[in-house]
Every structure is written in C-alpha cells, then in structure tokens.
Design an enzyme around this catalytic site. Structure first.
Site, PDB file in Angstrom:
ATOM      1  N   PHE A 140      12.683 -41.852 -20.045  1.00 22.14           N
ATOM      2  CA  PHE A 140      12.193 -41.206 -18.822  1.00 22.14           C
ATOM      3  C   PHE A 140      10.715 -40.891 -19.007  1.00 22.14           C
ATOM      4  CE2 PHE A 140      11.215 -37.613 -16.057  1.00 22.14           C
ATOM      5  CZ  PHE A 140      11.664 -38.108 -14.843  1.00 22.14           C
ATOM      6  N   ASP A 225       5.382 -40.453 -25.735  1.00 22.39           N
ATOM      7  CA  ASP A 225       5.572 -39.525 -24.615  1.00 22.39           C
ATOM      8  C   ASP A 225       6.209 -38.263 -25.180  1.00 22.39           C
ATOM      9  OD1 ASP A 225       6.475 -38.012 -22.509  1.00 22.39           O
ATOM     10  OD2 ASP A 225       7.222 -39.706 -21.341  1.00 22.39           O
ATOM     11  N   LYS A 254       4.938 -30.314 -19.649  1.00 32.53           N
ATOM     12  CA  LYS A 254       5.979 -29.272 -19.725  1.00 32.53           C
ATOM     13  C   LYS A 254       5.510 -28.029 -20.488  1.00 32.53           C
ATOM     14  CE  LYS A 254      10.014 -31.818 -18.372  1.00 32.53           C
ATOM     15  NZ  LYS A 254      10.178 -33.247 -18.534  1.00 32.53           N
TER      16      LYS A 254
HETATM   17  C1  LIG Z   1       9.669 -34.356 -17.656  1.00 34.01           C
HETATM   18  C2  LIG Z   1       9.199 -35.588 -18.318  1.00 34.01           C
HETATM   19  C3  LIG Z   1       8.217 -36.405 -17.727  1.00 34.01           C
HETATM   20  C4  LIG Z   1       7.669 -36.140 -16.339  1.00 34.01           C
HETATM   21  O1  LIG Z   1       6.949 -34.960 -16.282  1.00 34.01           O
HETATM   22  P1  LIG Z   1       6.572 -34.358 -14.831  1.00 34.01           P
HETATM   23  O2  LIG Z   1       5.741 -33.156 -15.161  1.00 34.01           O
HETATM   24  O3  LIG Z   1       7.860 -34.042 -14.167  1.00 34.01           O
HETATM   25  O4  LIG Z   1       5.829 -35.398 -14.097  1.00 34.01           O
HETATM   26  C5  LIG Z   1       7.762 -37.495 -18.446  1.00 34.01           C
HETATM   27  N1  LIG Z   1       8.240 -37.777 -19.664  1.00 34.01           N
HETATM   28  C6  LIG Z   1       9.178 -37.033 -20.266  1.00 34.01           C
HETATM   29  C7  LIG Z   1       9.647 -37.383 -21.627  1.00 34.01           C
HETATM   30  C8  LIG Z   1       9.702 -35.911 -19.607  1.00 34.01           C
HETATM   31  O5  LIG Z   1      10.661 -35.182 -20.187  1.00 34.01           O
END
Ligand SMILES: *Cc1c(COP(=O)(O)O)cnc(C)c1O
Length: 404
Positions: A140, A225, A254
């Site tokens: 994700f 990421d 986050k």
């Molecule tokens: C939550 C998340 C995203 C997206 O972040 P947003 O602030 O919602 O755009 C991308 N990568 C990972 C691994 C995430 O957990």
C-alpha cells in the site's frame, strides 16, 4: 453556521461523500491514549489514528509547539523558506542516511514525489526506457492515481481509468521473484520494511539486504515506504535501521506530525538533483505549522527513552495478546515489529477483523484491521502500561462475545 450547531454521526451520511464508513461513535476529545465521544464515554486508543498519533492525543509539548508557532507564522509558500522547515530538515538529515529532504503533506504525496524523482533520475542518467517500477503484491502506497498504480492491491486502482504503466508487482519477501523481474529498465524498487495495510508483515533483514544488492547491480534506486513503519513505530527511528540496509529514497508521514498533516521524502546527494528547480512542488509543503510540530515530535521520539520504551510496550501488548489467544483460541499468530502489531485470526474466525473492531468499540476500545483477517494495533509509542492492561481487558470482553 454557528459553532454551537448540533451535529451527529447521522449527518455524515447526509453531508459527506460516501468513501468512508466511520464507526458510530463520534470522538470529541483526546488525552494520551484515551478518547471521549459526544456522550462522554471513554475509549482506550490502541489504533492511534492509524499509526499517526505517535505521542497520543494532546501531548502538552506538541500543543505548545503548535500554539507557539501559530502565533508567529502559519504559511509563506515555497516562494520563501522558513525556520521550522530548515530546523526539521537538519534534524532528519542528522538522524538518517539522507542528505536532502522534501516536505509534502501526506504519505501518498511523499510517495508520488519519490516515484517521480526515481523516474526523473533514471531518465536523466540513462534515458526514457529506464522507467519501470517494481513494487510488492499487497503493498500500500497511498491513494493518488500513481500510488494506487504502484500499490499491490488492485481493488484500489480498478475503475479509475487507465492506470499508470511501467509498474510490476512481485511477492513480498521473495528475492527470487524480484531477481526474475528486475532489469536494466528498472528505475526503482519500492518496499515497505513492514507491510502495514497488507497484513502487518515485516520484511526479513536478509531480504532487504538482497534487494539492496539487486538494485545496485541493476543501477535501480531502492525506495523504502516508511509512512507507517517510520518515526519510532518499530522501536528504531526508521525500520530500515534494524537491518542496516539504507535506501536511496525514504518516505515518512503518519507519525511524523503526531496528528498534524505533514510528510517528508528523504534522499541522497546522488539522487536529489534530479528534482531540479520547477520540476515538482506543493503549495503547503514545508508549512511552518506542520514543521514546528514535527520538529518537536522528532525531538521527543528520537531518544533512547521513547525508542526503548517501544520494545517494552510491545512485549507487554504481545504477551497479553498471546495469553488471550491461548485462552480463547481466536488468533493463530501475533506478528509485527515494535508497536505495529497484527493478530492473525484463526481459521474459524477468518474474515471477522471488522467484527472484532466493532465489538471492541462497543467495549470502549479502538483497534484497527489490516485486511479482513488481521486485527491491527498501532497505539501511541508512549502509551501507559495501565492503558495497555485496561485495553487488553476490554479486548477480552469483545473476544468473549465473538466466540459466544
Ligand atoms: C498510510 C500509508 C500511505 C498513505 O499515506 P496518506 O497520508 O494516507 O496519503 C502510504 N504508504 C503506507 C505504507 C501507508 O501506511
């Protein structure tokens, strides 16, 4: 519209685009790892705003950093730079592999910038054919069109027209699969050091080391990421620090703002120049309010006291979950890293993670799911021991109702 206008959860369905289905309770106040709803009922928060409230709700030092900055300067745009952004960048560079920082507002935007940077870098270094991005199944990376295209969950990209091409997916933690896919056309490989939404699955150190070696061999950039796994979540400032494998680009969001929307893309002097003047931008990116809060978040989290405390809390929470599992047989595995924990539902309860979330909420406990089979926990990194204990007690009540 007056401030005292009464609103309730029912107004959501009337007023809001229906892309979310929020739970029934409507929180109005938070303090540490507790939330209170409109009726004054309290909840233990083991969800942490989906791994965002890394220091809980209304942390006094964050409230102070925000209100102090709010009285000085909110926004200047990137026609100017600002002191909080430069201080935060300096601290992130000092604490990580990175030499350069780009601030944006969300995880998806940080990844969007990372993918654009990788493609631009490869384009300038080698040529337009070197544009392929390899990501992992079930990964994700956010909800913009580029990030859902890179993400390994087709349900998020279906129905939005032609996806961005030049992207392939390989199974996670499977080095042979990556070796078969990677080539001179690959510009970047993107990995979550712990897959969050995909089910709370950590990468092995050997896998990350082998990915790094393959990227080097094929002159591809390695992107981590760490939107969910970063900012102390796993007990190190960034999860890559457990393996010693440094990426070329890292995205952080986050937890970095502790609840204020801010995100960062970190990279090196070798790669950064590809985003030359005018090539990318964001009106709010590096906003002084967000940067002032994130600087304080980093100051607090990047200390042995908080980072070591993550391990202690992980031990307490996982021991409690194992005990519940032994007693009630609901979980087949407790996995994760630090305070990003997944409790995998046993065969008989597969698909019931949403139901567990709902029952927990009725018992005054907030937890998350990661897919339909995994109950996810991402509490404050400084959650008090007593709140973990109380939370486990409420979870037991919820699970007793699940097993009937
Ligand atoms: C939550 C998340 C995203 C997206 O972040 P947003 O602030 O919602 O755009 C991308 N990568 C990972 C691994 C995430 O957990």
């Amino acid at each position: 519209m007056s401030q005292s206008m009464q609103v309730s959860r029912a107004d959501f369905d009337r007023l809001m685009v229906p892309n979310y289905a929020p739970v029934d309770m409507l929180p109005v106040r938070g303090d540490g790892s507790r939330l209170w709803d409109q009726q004054g009922r309290d909840y233990i928060d083991l969800a942490g705003g989906i791994a965002v409230n890394a220091l809980g709700h209304a942390h006094p030092q964050l409230v102070e950093a925000l209100t102090e900055q709010a009285q000085k300067l909110w926004h200047v745009s990137n026609i100017m730079t600002n002191e909080p952004a430069l201080r935060l960048a300096g601290k992130l560079v000092a604490a990580t592999f990175a030499d350069k920082v780009l601030f944006v507002n969300s995880g998806a935007e940080a990844n969007e910038a990372a993918f654009k940077l990788a493609r631009r870098w490869a384009h300038d270094q080698v040529g337009p054919d070197k544009h392929e991005i390899i990501a992992c199944s079930n990964s994700f990376h956010g909800r913009t069109l580029f990030t859902v295209s890179v993400g390994g969950q087709p349900k998020y990209s279906q129905g939005f027209g032609p996806a961005i091409t030049g992207i392939s997916h390989v199974p996670y933690n499977d080095i042979a699969a990556l070796e078969a896919q990677i080539s001179a056309r690959t510009c970047a490989v993107v990995i979550e050091p712990v897959q969050g939404e995909g089910g709370v699955i950590p990468a092995t150190a050997e896998y990350l080391q082998a990915v790094r070696a393959l990227c080097d061999k094929h002159n591809a950039l390695l992107i981590f990421d760490e939107v969910q796994s970063g900012m102390g979540r796993t007990g190190k400032l960034y999860a890559y620090m457990h393996s010693g494998v440094a990426p070329d680009i890292l995205t952080s969001a986050k937890g970095i703002g502790g609840g204020f929307p801010i995100a960062a893309m970190l990279t090196t002097d070798r790669v950064a120049p590809a985003l030359s003047v005018g090539s990318h931008g964001s009106t709010y990116g590096g906003n002084p309010l967000g940067c002032a809060v994130a600087e304080k978040v980093l100051d607090i989290i990047n200390t042995p006291q908080v980072l070591d405390g993550v391990g202690e809390r992980q031990a307490q929470l996982t021991a409690g979950l194992r005990q519940l599992s032994d007693e009630l047989g609901v979980f087949s595995d407790i996995r994760g890293q630090g305070l990003l924990i997944g409790a995998v539902l046993a065969e008989r309860w597969r698909g019931e993670a949403g139901q567990v979330m709902k029952l927990a909420q009725e018992e005054g406990l907030l937890v998350l799911q990661a897919g339909a089979d995994v109950v996810r926990f991402a509490p404050s990194l400084i959650i008090p021991e007593a709140d973990i204990r109380e939370g486990l007690g409420r979870l037991r009540s919820a699970l007793l109702r699940l097993v009937g």
